[in-house]
Structures are given as C-alpha cells and as structure tokens.
Motif scaffolding. Sequence first.
Motif, short mmCIF file in Angstrom:
data_model
loop_
_atom_site.label_atom_id
_atom_site.label_comp_id
_atom_site.label_asym_id
_atom_site.label_seq_id
_atom_site.Cartn_x
_atom_site.Cartn_y
_atom_site.Cartn_z
N GLY A 57 -12.72 1.71 3.08
CA GLY A 57 -12.46 0.75 2.02
C GLY A 57 -13.69 0.50 1.15
O GLY A 57 -13.60 0.44 -0.08
N VAL A 112 -14.48 3.71 -1.05
CA VAL A 112 -13.57 3.77 -2.21
C VAL A 112 -13.98 2.71 -3.23
O VAL A 112 -13.97 2.97 -4.44
N ALA A 113 -14.36 1.54 -2.75
CA ALA A 113 -14.79 0.47 -3.66
C ALA A 113 -16.05 0.89 -4.42
O ALA A 113 -16.19 0.62 -5.61
N PRO A 136 -5.35 6.71 -6.08
CA PRO A 136 -5.59 5.27 -5.99
C PRO A 136 -6.71 4.80 -6.89
O PRO A 136 -6.67 3.68 -7.42
N LEU A 184 -6.42 1.91 -9.59
CA LEU A 184 -7.34 0.78 -9.64
C LEU A 184 -7.84 0.53 -11.05
O LEU A 184 -8.01 -0.62 -11.48
N HIS A 190 -2.41 -1.60 -6.38
CA HIS A 190 -3.32 -0.81 -7.20
C HIS A 190 -4.20 0.12 -6.37
O HIS A 190 -4.93 0.94 -6.92
N VAL A 191 -4.14 -0.02 -5.05
CA VAL A 191 -4.87 0.89 -4.17
C VAL A 191 -3.93 1.97 -3.63
O VAL A 191 -4.35 2.86 -2.90
N LEU A 197 0.82 -1.20 0.00
CA LEU A 197 0.00 0.00 0.00
C LEU A 197 0.86 1.26 0.00
O LEU A 197 0.53 2.24 -0.66
N PRO A 207 -10.14 -2.35 -2.65
CA PRO A 207 -10.15 -1.49 -1.46
C PRO A 207 -10.84 -2.13 -0.27
O PRO A 207 -10.47 -1.88 0.88
N SER A 245 -12.92 -3.45 -8.04
CA SER A 245 -13.53 -2.64 -6.99
C SER A 245 -13.51 -3.32 -5.62
O SER A 245 -13.74 -2.66 -4.60
#
Length: 455
Positions: free
Chosen positions: A409, A412-413, A251, A255, A234-235, A130, A344, A341
Amino acid sequence: MTPDPADQVTLAHSGLGNAADLPIPLEAVVIGSVVALAASFLVLAVAWRRPRYDGPEPGTTRMRPWAPGAVRRIGAVVDHPVTRVLARLLGAAFFGYMMFALVAGPDYATNPGLGMFYVLLWVGIVPASLFLGRFYRAVSPVRTINAGLSRLAGTDPEHGLRDLPSWVGYWPAAIGLYAFVWLELVSTNGVETSAVRLWLAAYFALMLVGGAVFGNVFYERCDPFEAYSTLVAHVSVWGRDADGTLVARSPLANLATLRPAAGLVALVAVLFGSTAYDSFRESLPFVRFVNTSTLDSDLILNVTLIGVVAIVGLLLTLASVAVPAREGIGRRELPSLMAHSIAPIIVGYVGAHYLTYLLEFGQQVVIYMSDPLARGSNWLGTADLQPSYFLSDNIGLLAFVQVSGVVVGHIVAAVAAHDRSLSVLPRQHQLLGQLPMLGVMIAFTGGGLYLLFAS
C-alpha cells in the motif's frame, strides 16, 4: 447468561498478530519495509521523470483502458436496469434486516445487527469496493429511498432544489466518518443497540434531507459510507470515463481521476488516523497508561483519537506545502492534490488490521443472522455453521499477509505521489520537493507496522 459486550468486542479483534508471530524480528521488518520504500523512491526518481497519469494540467489524465471489448460487455451487464434494481434491492434488504435485528432483537453484543453494522458494512466496504468498484453507490439505501420519493413527487433525483456549494466538499463525509469511528472505538455505548439505532436514524435523516435539497451529488460528497467506498474504488481496476462508461485500467490511473476538493485531506486523515488509533489503543504501553493514569479514561480516549487524526492531516498538509507549486496552482491546493496518494495506504493498513476481524468474526455474524431475536431460530440456514479460523491457526501466514498489505500500500502510494508531484511541482523542485512527502510515508510505514504488531 447475557454475553458481556466488552468481552465480545475483544474477541472480535483477537485474531490480529503480534510481534512474536513474525518469522523475523519486528525491528527487521520495519527497517526492511522502510528501505524498500526508500529504494522505490530512488528508482522512481531515475526511471520515472514524466507524469504518466497526469497531463499538462493536474487532473487531465491520459489513460488507456484494458480489454475494452470485454469490459464493454461486462459494463452492459453491470449497467443494465435489472442489475441496478437487484443491487438496490440487495442494499435495501441488508439495511432492512440490520434495522430489524437492532430494533426487535435483544440488546446483546451477539445481536447480528451490531455485527452487520461494524463488520459486514464498515469493514466489508473495503474489499467490496476494491474488487467491485463504487460498491456502496450501487446498493445505497438512501439513494434508493430518495429515488422512490422523487418518483412519487415527479422530480429528478439527480437534481435537488439548489446546487451543492463547492466549499462543502467532503467535509460532511469526513465528519460523518469521525462520528462513526468515535461510536465504534471511543464511546462506551458503542455496543448497545440503542446507540447504533440512534446513529443510523441520524444518518438516514441527514442523508434524505440533503438528497432532497441538493440531489444525488450530495451523496457523492457527503454520505460517509459512499465517500469511503468511492475513495477505495479509486484503488481498484474498475473506473468510469468522462461519459460514465465502465472501464478497466491501472489502479494508479484510477487514483489520478480522484478530483481534489475541500475536505479531502480531512477524509483521508479520519480513515487512516482512526485505524492507527485502533491499533494504538490496543498497544500494551497505552493500555498501561490508561489503567494507571489519574485522568478520566474517556477523556484520554477522546483526546487521543482526535489527536491521531489531526497529526495525520497535519503531516500530510505540511509535507504537501513544503515547496511552492508550479505556476497556476495555489500552494493551498497542494494538500488536496496530493491526498489521493494516501488511499492505497488506507486500503493496505485497514486490510491488514481488520483482516481476521472480517474473515473470522464476520463468519460468526453470518451465523448470528439466522437468529436475530435470540430464540434459537435458523431463518437463513446458517445457525449450525462452524466458523473457520484458518488465518489465526496459521499465524505466520497472517503476519506475512499483514506486512505485505502495509508495505505494498505504501509503495503504490509513493508511486502515485511521485507521478502527481511531477505535474504540480515546478521543475527545479520536482525531486527534492518530494522528500517531505517521502518522509511522511516512511513515518507512516514504520509507525503503522509497529502499531499493527504492538498489542
């Protein structure tokens, strides 16, 4: 007296909070978090009507890197041959010391090789990737060995004897990750050094053969640790452009660069499902069921693990294919296109669940590392250190951090899923077509928070 392995593992997980540690009732936390996620979706539906990270075709991203001049200088250091060699040496030293402890050290739960394997390596992959990007790729011992063998043979490690078939995708990595979590969470031999040695022997053998046959692309897709690290990376804010140059960007933009491939849904299902299982197996209702059931406990644990992983994968798949895709995209492609997705959510939930495990028991592992042979040695100068239990002593702060990790998380997803949906769904389904995925994320949020504090 030899420490009991089961007691040691219980101690490793004892720093997690529970419902009584929350400053407000668990029900209020779950409801508030679900409302926050739903409200985020409503805001996105009104204010975010065009894809910002996906271009006209899925995967063609439009991203502006941050501070290109400063990042270029950082990239010059990161990509310098000396830095790359030092990273390889660090990875080789870590794995070499871990194997030495597992082979030469006693078969105790305090053997530092076990802690290095389960805590520093497995849990440490998440924060390292991360904050540093594709961390495991840089320190991978199998890449180092493969590069050395290729140099001796006069071949290019990037290219093997044949191309890796596209249908392979992430399936080997998903299977390898399942084998790891099974060893850690289900197997009765998981805290025995012999079992870990066997697992690592199989890992090195398969990775080295695969690298020799297919080249380094094999590690990108098939190495369970590298696939996990790359997914988490990727996050992060660190990524690579089409030329492989280091860039810093959002981020969400990173993603969007995660390429869909076969087995990606299985990969995220194993990672999220196994963490959910770890929480579920420690919940009081499940413990009572296992203790009172007439069924074999090993059978219950095995069926439960594979069941939770399968449910996660099935929910993600069904939510993705609930509506047809836009023209030119097959409906079967949607689960892989939307799987990014979940990354996160994995980062937030894994971070919340294993926070004290890494920060507090991880300190104990570093202390054990000075005495790998259990002879009272102090090889690394850490044997006399005293671990800090700051988070466990401030349980309200711990609970707040855990809840925040899960909720952030998921939000963000939701943003990542919304942005991708605008690219892959036809215009008439771009809003209502997201509701199944939103429902799944709400279920993951509520269920994740309940399991996190249910033990």
